[in-house]
Write a protein that holds these residues in place. Structure first.
Motif, PDB file in Angstrom:
ATOM      1  N   GLY A 201       1.088  -1.185  -0.007  1.00  0.00           N
ATOM      2  CA  GLY A 201      -0.041  -0.095   0.189  1.00  0.00           C
ATOM      3  C   GLY A 201       0.746   1.129   0.061  1.00  0.00           C
ATOM      4  N   LEU A 202       0.363   2.291   0.544  1.00  0.00           N
ATOM      5  CA  LEU A 202       0.824   3.496   0.490  1.00  0.00           C
ATOM      6  C   LEU A 202       1.899   3.452   1.605  1.00  0.00           C
ATOM      7  CD1 LEU A 202      -2.276   5.845   0.314  1.00  0.00           C
ATOM      8  CD2 LEU A 202      -0.756   5.375  -1.299  1.00  0.00           C
ATOM      9  N   LEU A 203       3.094   4.430   1.657  1.00  0.00           N
ATOM     10  CA  LEU A 203       3.959   4.441   2.540  1.00  0.00           C
ATOM     11  C   LEU A 203       3.502   4.856   3.735  1.00  0.00           C
ATOM     12  CD1 LEU A 203       7.152   5.858   0.465  1.00  0.00           C
ATOM     13  CD2 LEU A 203       6.763   3.535   1.216  1.00  0.00           C
ATOM     14  N   GLU A 204       3.994   4.587   4.997  1.00  0.00           N
ATOM     15  CA  GLU A 204       3.776   5.442   6.192  1.00  0.00           C
ATOM     16  C   GLU A 204       4.376   6.687   6.030  1.00  0.00           C
ATOM     17  OE1 GLU A 204       5.105   3.132   9.399  1.00  0.00           O
ATOM     18  OE2 GLU A 204       3.789   1.325   8.877  1.00  0.00           O
ATOM     19  N   LYS A 205       3.966   7.849   6.834  1.00  0.00           N
ATOM     20  CA  LYS A 205       4.591   9.362   6.617  1.00  0.00           C
ATOM     21  C   LYS A 205       5.749   9.150   7.096  1.00  0.00           C
ATOM     22  CE  LYS A 205       2.895  13.736   8.139  1.00  0.00           C
ATOM     23  NZ  LYS A 205       1.987  14.460   8.995  1.00  0.00           N
ATOM     24  N   SER A 206       6.191   8.723   8.006  1.00  0.00           N
ATOM     25  CA  SER A 206       7.845   8.831   8.128  1.00  0.00           C
ATOM     26  C   SER A 206       8.612   8.352   7.250  1.00  0.00           C
ATOM     27  CB  SER A 206       8.105   7.961   9.467  1.00  0.00           C
ATOM     28  OG  SER A 206       7.878   6.746   9.345  1.00  0.00           O
ATOM     29  N   ASP A 207       8.092   7.223   6.644  1.00  0.00           N
ATOM     30  CA  ASP A 207       8.904   6.319   5.264  1.00  0.00           C
ATOM     31  C   ASP A 207       8.752   7.630   4.007  1.00  0.00           C
ATOM     32  OD1 ASP A 207       9.628   4.601   6.876  1.00  0.00           O
ATOM     33  OD2 ASP A 207       7.975   3.309   6.172  1.00  0.00           O
ATOM     34  N   ALA A 208       7.469   8.192   3.930  1.00  0.00           N
ATOM     35  CA  ALA A 208       7.371   9.128   2.659  1.00  0.00           C
ATOM     36  C   ALA A 208       8.262  10.376   2.874  1.00  0.00           C
ATOM     37  CB  ALA A 208       5.884   9.517   2.713  1.00  0.00           C
ATOM     38  N   LYS A 209       8.377  10.890   4.279  1.00  0.00           N
ATOM     39  CA  LYS A 209       9.274  12.032   4.465  1.00  0.00           C
ATOM     40  C   LYS A 209      10.568  11.738   4.220  1.00  0.00           C
ATOM     41  CE  LYS A 209       6.613  14.567   8.138  1.00  0.00           C
ATOM     42  NZ  LYS A 209       6.820  14.980   9.443  1.00  0.00           N
ATOM     43  N   ALA A 210      10.953  10.489   4.524  1.00  0.00           N
ATOM     44  CA  ALA A 210      12.349  10.063   4.060  1.00  0.00           C
ATOM     45  C   ALA A 210      12.713  10.274   2.684  1.00  0.00           C
ATOM     46  CB  ALA A 210      12.809   8.460   4.928  1.00  0.00           C
ATOM     47  N   LEU A 211      11.826   9.702   2.107  1.00  0.00           N
ATOM     48  CA  LEU A 211      11.646   9.500   0.762  1.00  0.00           C
ATOM     49  C   LEU A 211      11.891  10.928  -0.111  1.00  0.00           C
ATOM     50  CD1 LEU A 211      11.631   8.016  -2.184  1.00  0.00           C
ATOM     51  CD2 LEU A 211       9.210   7.800  -2.101  1.00  0.00           C
ATOM     52  N   ILE A 212      11.371  11.742   0.480  1.00  0.00           N
ATOM     53  CA  ILE A 212      11.294  13.101   0.114  1.00  0.00           C
ATOM     54  C   ILE A 212      12.612  13.778   0.436  1.00  0.00           C
ATOM     55  CG2 ILE A 212      10.046  15.633   0.352  1.00  0.00           C
ATOM     56  CD1 ILE A 212       7.813  14.025   0.964  1.00  0.00           C
TER      57      ILE A 212
END
Length: 641
Positions: A201-212
């Motif tokens: 599914g979608l990334l968790e918020k902390s993982d999405a921030k890291a990807l950014i």
């Protein structure tokens, strides 16, 4: 600052799997789930997710995060194997395994692939792995590309063959991923009943921030509002997050800046959509047609709500009806399917209102697939209707015959075949069946107002002209009847006015007689003057009635007509009588000057009352509309309280 001397390679990866561990973010829970099941000897772990969610990247990263040293992972991509027979697929798989383990491939494999693969090649591989105390895991990418459900498709051969191998070798494991068509999940689950499955599914918020932030951490700084804006657009979807950051990187490089703000995110939305065009189309094409149409309906509803600054969106099925769509069973189920597949989410505290999870996708849908365009895809949902339409077109073009009956059959098979709807409307108009033509054009106008306008207006004109000719006599008689009623009402009102005038004349005659009687009384007063008593003979005793009249004469004579009802001060009343303007006077009586006007039906407030010299009652009133105060005759008022 990103100067021309310090240009950097764009670290954001768009449209291809991520191979190196350092560029991959998140999915730790998923990897633990896979490892736990492999260690518990679960032979089939089925992974599924939306297109572009990163399924191939997950498969690529499993060797980096799962059971290091315990398993040998064999990555095998089925994307280009859709047309191959089972033997060829197995030959390719054997070659991949042999290369990975550095063992020779059996020469006899080319003679009888299926038998040799299971009875000779696999035992050899498993024996090698036993010596190394390792287990083999096949990572099958694009697994559902084979699931086209044709009689000779791999689903009829490869999938059952895999089930046989798994039952034969308990130290063989497979991890297939699916998601090209979300509806395939149910079919494939039924093939592997012992499988566990997990959504990517979608990334968790902390993982999405890291990807950014992490890929460009040495030369780009995202402020917190910029990060929030990116997450609002992508909702943690890894592909769309990478697309947005890719566009931001290119913009920062062009403007020679190292700080990314919320305004920067707003500016690159169109660029991001353009970059992701292919992926977005691939993302949408994985949906069945009814779900695609509802997807666009939700996007349109959100756009409308945003334009009206309304927090509640319109129901997508209701919006489709407004566009001329008939809601079929498949369309009824589509919103719930999209929620289950995580394309939509329900608006809080609402069962039938939705919003698209990834806002960037919503912007793209509104731009590329507006609802009025998207609904035409519904023509393709029934293949029999499409074939029948081709037949109707052939008949109409080559045999000069009417195809209305065939178009009606098409409408029964697929009520949302809009081309057939327009053809029916045109045929009914040509054959002067205006009632049926108007019925079809009414709906066609909702589907495409521009295309339907001319026929719609022409049909309406023809139908109403026929209706007028047919009902002209009835309408004329109705007009005469209404006129007769109007005249009767006016005569009745005139009769009432005449009756009132007669009553008033009778009252006036009575008052004149009373004046004559009062004059007689005055003469009697003169005869009874005390100063003349000595010169006149004594008068007889006067009658009682005369005494009463004289008493009346000695006081101010005020005669109140019997029909008047006194209104008390503070009462609200309505101006009555003949329609028009009426005068308010400065005092009680017609001799006074005009101080204002009122109209029939106006509301006034009673301030007091009095009588004029002729005995008529007058009211002092306040007129709120003009703000003036004056006197009006009592017979002009009707009490409302």
């Amino acid at each position: 600052m990103m100067t021309t001397q310090t240009r950097h390679i764009n670290p954001y990866i768009v449209g291809r799997p991520i191979y190196d561990r350092e560029s991959f973010f998140g999915r730790r829970k998923l990897f633990r789930f896979i490892e736990d099941n492999l260690k518990q000897n679960t032979q089939v772990v089925l992974l599924h997710g939306q297109r572009r969610i990163g399924k191939s990247s997950v498969l690529m990263q499993i060797p980096n995060f799962v059971g290091l040293g315990e398993f040998v992972f064999i990555y095998f991509d089925l994307h280009d194997k859709t047309r191959l027979p089972l033997d060829s697929i197995l030959q390719n798989l054997a070659s991949t395994i042999a290369d990975k383990l550095n063992i020779p491939q059996s020469e006899s494999l080319s003679l009888n692939y299926k038998t040799v693969f299971s009875d000779e090649f696999l035992p050899q591989v498993i024996e090698v792995l036993k010596e190394q105390k390792r287990k083999m895991v096949w990572l099958l990418d694009e697994f559902d590309v084979l699931n086209d459900q044709t009689p000779d498709s791999p689903v009829e051969s490869f999938f059952p063959y895999l089930e046989t191998l798994i039952g034969q070798y308990n130290n063989l494991f497979i991890i297939p991923v699916i998601g090209r068509r979300v509806e395939d999940l149910t079919n494939l689950k039924s093939l592997f009943r012992q499988a566990v499955n997990q959504e990517i599914g979608l990334l968790e918020k902390s993982d999405a921030k890291a990807l950014i932030t992490k890929p460009a951490a040495h030369y780009l700084n995202y402020d917190s509002q910029a990060i929030d804006a990116i997450l609002e657009l992508s909702s943690g979807h890894p592909y769309f997050t990478q697309v947005i950051c890719n566009a931001l990187f290119l913009q920062a490089e062009e403007e020679d800046k190292s700080e990314i703000t919320c305004d920067d995110v707003t500016k690159i939305v169109d660029d991001a959509i353009e970059t992701a065009e292919g992926g977005l189309a691939w993302f949408r094409d994985g949906l069945p047609i009814p779900e695609r149409v509802v997807f666009s309906a939700v996007a349109q509803a959100e756009k409308m709500a945003e334009k009206k600054n309304n927090s509640v969106t319109e129901e997508p099925l209701k919006l489709l009806r407004e566009y001329g769509v008939i809601i079929t069973e498949a369309l009824n189920k589509a919103p719930e399917n999209l929620v289950q597949w995580e394309f939509l989410e329900r608006v809080e505290n609402s069962e039938f209102h939705y919003k698209i999870k990834v806002k960037l996708v919503r912007y793209w849908l509104v731009k590329r697939y507006p609802l009025r365009q998207a609904i035409w895809d519904l023509e393709k949902v029934d293949l029999d209707a499409c074939r029948l339409f081709e037949l109707a077109e052939d008949i109409a073009e080559n045999r000069n015959l009417s195809s209305s009956d065939i178009y009606e059959q098409i409408a029964k098979l697929n009520p949302n075949h809009f081309t057939a709807l327009f053809k029916l409307a045109e045929d009914y108009l040509d054959t002067k069946n205006y009632q049926q033509a108007l019925e079809k054009y009414n709906r066609a106008y909702k589907v495409d107002p521009t295309r339907a306008y001319e026929g719609y207006e022409l049909t309406r004109g023809k139908k109403y002209r026929i209706w007028w000719n047919k009902n002209r006599l009835t309408l004329a008689l109705l007009s005469v009847f209404l006129l007769t009623i109007s005249v009767t009402i006016n005569l009745f009102q005139l009769s009432q006015v005449q009756t009132q005038l007669k009553e008033k004349k009778a009252r006036l005659a009575e008052l004149e007689k009373l004046d004559d009687l009062i004059a007689e009384l005055e003469k009697l007063d003169d005869l009874n003057d005390p100063t003349s008593i000595s010169m006149q003979p004594t008068m007889p005793k006067e009658p009682e009635e005369i005494t009463k009249l004289k008493a009346i004469r000695r006081t101010k004579v005020i005669v109140i007509p019997w029909w008047e009802k006194t209104l008390s001060s503070g009462t609200n009343a309505t101006i009555s009588g003949t329609p028009g303007t009426k005068n308010m006077l400065s005092g009680a009586g017609t001799a006074n000057r005009v101080v204002g006007t009122v109209r029939t039906g106006d509301r006034v407030q009673i301030l007091g009352s009095s009588y004029d010299k002729n005995g008529y009652q007058w009211y002092k009133v306040y007129h709120p509309q003009s703000g003036k105060t004056g006197w009006i005759a009592a017979d002009q008022l009707i009490s409302s309280d």
